[in-house]
Enzyme design. Sequence first.
Site, PDB file in Angstrom:
ATOM      1  N   ASP A  73     -40.493 -68.301  82.096  1.00  0.00           N
ATOM      2  CA  ASP A  73     -41.189 -69.586  82.139  1.00  0.00           C
ATOM      3  C   ASP A  73     -40.967 -70.266  83.487  1.00  0.00           C
ATOM      4  O   ASP A  73     -41.899 -70.798  84.100  1.00  0.00           O
ATOM      5  CB  ASP A  73     -40.685 -70.465  80.990  1.00  0.00           C
ATOM      6  CG  ASP A  73     -41.310 -71.844  80.997  1.00  0.00           C
ATOM      7  OD1 ASP A  73     -42.522 -71.945  80.745  1.00  0.00           O
ATOM      8  OD2 ASP A  73     -40.589 -72.825  81.263  1.00  0.00           O
ATOM      9  N   GLU A 128     -44.320 -63.999  79.720  1.00  0.00           N
ATOM     10  CA  GLU A 128     -43.224 -64.648  80.443  1.00  0.00           C
ATOM     11  C   GLU A 128     -42.003 -63.738  80.511  1.00  0.00           C
ATOM     12  O   GLU A 128     -41.299 -63.705  81.529  1.00  0.00           O
ATOM     13  CB  GLU A 128     -42.880 -65.973  79.774  1.00  0.00           C
ATOM     14  CG  GLU A 128     -43.971 -67.021  79.954  1.00  0.00           C
ATOM     15  CD  GLU A 128     -43.696 -68.314  79.222  1.00  0.00           C
ATOM     16  OE1 GLU A 128     -44.351 -69.319  79.542  1.00  0.00           O
ATOM     17  OE2 GLU A 128     -42.825 -68.324  78.321  1.00  0.00           O
ATOM     18  N   GLU A 180     -37.985 -64.515  78.132  1.00  0.00           N
ATOM     19  CA  GLU A 180     -39.038 -65.532  78.070  1.00  0.00           C
ATOM     20  C   GLU A 180     -38.552 -66.844  78.680  1.00  0.00           C
ATOM     21  O   GLU A 180     -39.279 -67.507  79.435  1.00  0.00           O
ATOM     22  CB  GLU A 180     -39.451 -65.748  76.615  1.00  0.00           C
ATOM     23  CG  GLU A 180     -40.466 -66.867  76.415  1.00  0.00           C
ATOM     24  CD  GLU A 180     -40.591 -67.281  74.960  1.00  0.00           C
ATOM     25  OE1 GLU A 180     -41.341 -68.234  74.685  1.00  0.00           O
ATOM     26  OE2 GLU A 180     -39.929 -66.663  74.099  1.00  0.00           O
TER      27      GLU A 180
END
Length: 220
Positions: free
Chosen positions: A35, A111, A31
């Site tokens: 991002d 993500e 994640e």
Amino acid sequence: MIGTLPPERAETVFTHSSWAEERASSYERLEFLGDSVLELAVAHELYRRYPDHAEGRLTKIRAHVVSRASCAEVAQELELGKRLGERASGLPGDELERLLENRNILAAVLEAALAALFLEHGFEAIEQSVVSAFSEVIEDAVSGHVDNKTELQEALARLGRAVSYSVLEVDGPPHDRRFLCAAVVDGEQTGMGSGSSKKVAEQEAARQALERLGLAPVSP
């Protein structure tokens, strides 16, 4: 493209920290990377597509596109919650339902999936697929579209309240569907909307809920 991931990468993408043997083996590290992958893909597309937009305008558009609410919406469209649920089959039903309705978790899984694809295929190979998945969100942000669902969610969050959506009715043939959806705030039906898609109907339901609750929407 998510279906092209090797099993070991896919397993990490769809592993929540609460059932991972070690926190590092959950989707959280992915994640973190995803991002940045998403922000770069969106920033590159906005820079290319809108040469006359100033930096401030591009920044606002990007912020809307990569927001948790937008990521959760795309995750739902890609049915990532369903895949996460398949990995969490041992959880009690009510706990699983709360997990799959949590927008932060859905956004995180999206993500993580982007990071896994980046590691597997490289940025250039996945960039256009990322942009394509977010194309509708980008268009909404550029047109100044008010995202009533996000406005409602954020306004309620400040009050310690929550909203969910349910489909009340689907009418018409496949090529001309009409959806009737309700916005449910703390268990009470607070707004209702109809439209040619579930997304449009939910936006209208959210708008009604904002009006009924006296929470004025703010343009992005």
